[in-house]
Design an enzyme around this catalytic site. Structure first.
Site, PDB file in Angstrom:
ATOM      1  NE  ARG A  53      92.859   6.515  26.950  1.00  0.00           N
ATOM      2  CZ  ARG A  53      92.470   7.058  26.095  1.00  0.00           C
ATOM      3  NH1 ARG A  53      91.742   6.276  25.046  1.00  0.00           N
ATOM      4  NH2 ARG A  53      91.999   8.372  25.931  1.00  0.00           N
ATOM      5  CB  ALA A  55      85.521   9.945  30.950  1.00  0.00           C
ATOM      6  CG  ASP A 244      88.540  12.226  32.129  1.00  0.00           C
ATOM      7  OD1 ASP A 244      88.840  11.071  32.143  1.00  0.00           O
ATOM      8  OD2 ASP A 244      89.425  13.082  31.218  1.00  0.00           O
TER       9      ASP A 244
HETATM   10  O1  MRU Z   1      94.131   9.207  31.044  1.00  0.00           O
HETATM   11  P1  MRU Z   1      93.084   8.656  30.186  1.00  0.00           P
HETATM   12  O2  MRU Z   1      93.547   8.544  28.691  1.00  0.00           O
HETATM   13  O3  MRU Z   1      91.829   7.974  30.622  1.00  0.00           O
HETATM   14  O4  MRU Z   1      92.457  10.450  29.790  1.00  0.00           O
HETATM   15  C1  MRU Z   1      91.559  10.633  28.952  1.00  0.00           C
HETATM   16  C2  MRU Z   1      91.100  11.896  28.827  1.00  0.00           C
HETATM   17  O5  MRU Z   1      91.468  12.933  29.297  1.00  0.00           O
HETATM   18  C3  MRU Z   1      89.915  12.168  27.596  1.00  0.00           C
HETATM   19  O6  MRU Z   1      90.028  13.206  27.044  1.00  0.00           O
HETATM   20  C4  MRU Z   1      88.673  12.145  28.317  1.00  0.00           C
HETATM   21  O7  MRU Z   1      88.690  10.874  28.960  1.00  0.00           O
HETATM   22  C5  MRU Z   1      87.406  12.041  27.426  1.00  0.00           C
HETATM   23  S1  MRU Z   1      87.277  10.505  26.578  1.00  0.00           S
HETATM   24  C6  MRU Z   1      85.935  10.751  25.299  1.00  0.00           C
END
Ligand code: MRU
Length: 387
Positions: A53, A55, A244
């Site tokens: 997980r 982005a 994201d």
């Molecule tokens: O649901 P997730 O764990 O994928 O959410 C991740 C986030 O919100 C992060 O802050 C975002 O993806 C940035 S990662 C560098």
């Protein structure tokens, strides 16, 4: 980054190039398990169930998913279907589509016999680029922490609040929001990180705390609702989160709760920065309210997973049986609440002008697209023909 002293990434191709290996993040921080993904669908499941997980990592995983797809069948139809299957996993992180478009555009012109090798090379390139972009974010974010340190003088470490996990576990390596923190720590600047637990999946409590611990960075895990109080009492010098999807006008979608942190930061004059590699920018959107927000299973709210004293992973119910729950996974922080965007090309205001200042080629591209559209319209008006 190092895990128990050994350099590690979050994803890498298996030695036989017929599989991809990942750290299964659902089992952290109590178990470090490497999972082997051998099919496109394995990758799609790993993204959907959040074994991988964050982005940038979702983008890299999708690229490797395309590699596995064409390893089985390198036809055009397979490529188109695989883009659709991987693209349908999670809606908010724009890196997913950025990577899928890049793979599709590169693979379709090639003869099928060359597609697996090309896909493997390009997925590797996307992974290496991600690492380089995040390193650069670390370099450009460092002066913000240095400046806070200078402002503080001898009054202890620079207090940084972060939400969710935007560290190396959310990318291929180095992280986004945590990259400047690692750079500052490694440069000998005293830092302390307030780590939001980040309900309902606790990426802060489980992943951010683990990776900061691995790197020896002082940190404290807090309940999500404690951050406003800490800001109000002057115990936070700056906030840094990831994103994201950030629009071309600087609106930021990130883990649910980020908007509330930005409001508290604004109310207490605490600088609120967002760190992002450019693949996380959606140049086709201005208004953050047009960003699709993922709704995840209510069970993530009604139940919580953890480890017993004897090392078993168990899930327990928090809510009364039958009580409904809702689980929006992301929210949007409007650009007006963002002090600055930390990108691989520097720090800029959260605005179209700010971003185009660092990515001028995007302006040219936008203008070219507009010119093309205008030409198409004029031609239709003149000849009735559609271009
Ligand atoms: O649901 P997730 O764990 O994928 O959410 C991740 C986030 O919100 C992060 O802050 C975002 O993806 C940035 S990662 C560098």
């Amino acid at each position: 980054m190092n895990v128990n002293g050994r350099p590690m990434r979050t994803i890498w191709p298996a030695a036989d190039c017929r599989a991809v290996e990942i750290i299964d993040q659902r089992l952290l921080p109590h178990e470090l398990v490497v999972a082997r993904l051998t099919t496109r669908d394995d990758v799609a499941h790993a993204i959907k169930n959040m074994a991988v997980r964050g982005a940038p990592l979702i983008g890299a995983a999708a690229a490797y998913g395309m590699m596995l797809a064409v390893a089985e069948d390198a036809s055009d139809a397979r490529i188109e279907l695989s883009v659709a299957v991987l693209g349908a996993t999670r809606p908010t992180a724009v890196n997913l589509w950025w990577a899928l478009d890049r793979m599709r555009i590169a693979l379709l012109p090639l003869p099928p016999r060359r597609r697996h090798e090309a896909a493997l090379a390009l997925a590797g390139e996307i992974a290496d680029e991600d690492v380089a972009l995040n390193r650069a974010i670390g370099e450009y974010g460092l002066p913000l922490i240095e400046a806070a340190w200078r402002r503080k003088g001898p009054d202890g470490p620079v207090q940084i609040l972060t939400h969710c996990n935007a560290g190396w576990l959310a990318t291929v390596d180095w992280g986004t929001a945590l990259a400047p923190v690692y750079r500052a720590h490694d440069a000998g600047i005293p830092v302390h990180v307030w780590v939001d637990e980040t309900r309902p999946r606790n990426q802060g409590a489980s992943l951010t705390a683990w990776e900061l611990q691995q790197h020896g960075v002082p940190h404290t895990v807090i309940a999500d609702n404690a951050s406003g109080h800490l800001m109000r009492h002057g115990r936070v010098d700056l906030c840094i989160t990831g994103t994201d999807r950030t629009t071309a006008a600087g609106d930021v979608a990130n883990k649910i709760g980020t908007y509330l942190k930005a409001l508290a930061a604004h109310d207490n004059a605490v600088p609120f920065y967002v760190a992002l590699p450019s693949p996380s920018i959606d140049w086709s959107l201005d208004n953050g309210d047009d960003i699709p927000i993922e709704e995840r299973d209510a069970r993530e709210v009604t139940h919580i997973a953890g480890w017993t004293g004897t090392g078993e992973r168990v899930e327990v119910r928090l809510t009364p049986e039958g009580s409904p729950a809702a689980n929006p996974a992301f929210d949007v922080t409007p650009a007006r609440l963002v002090s600055g965007l930390i990108t691989e090309r520097g720090v800029c205001p959260a605005s179209r002008e700010g971003l185009l200042g660092l990515f001028p080629e995007r302006d040219a591209r936008a203008k070219a697209l507009l010119r093309r559209a205008a030409f198409g319209i004029r031609r239709f008006v003149d000849t009735g023909e559609i271009e």
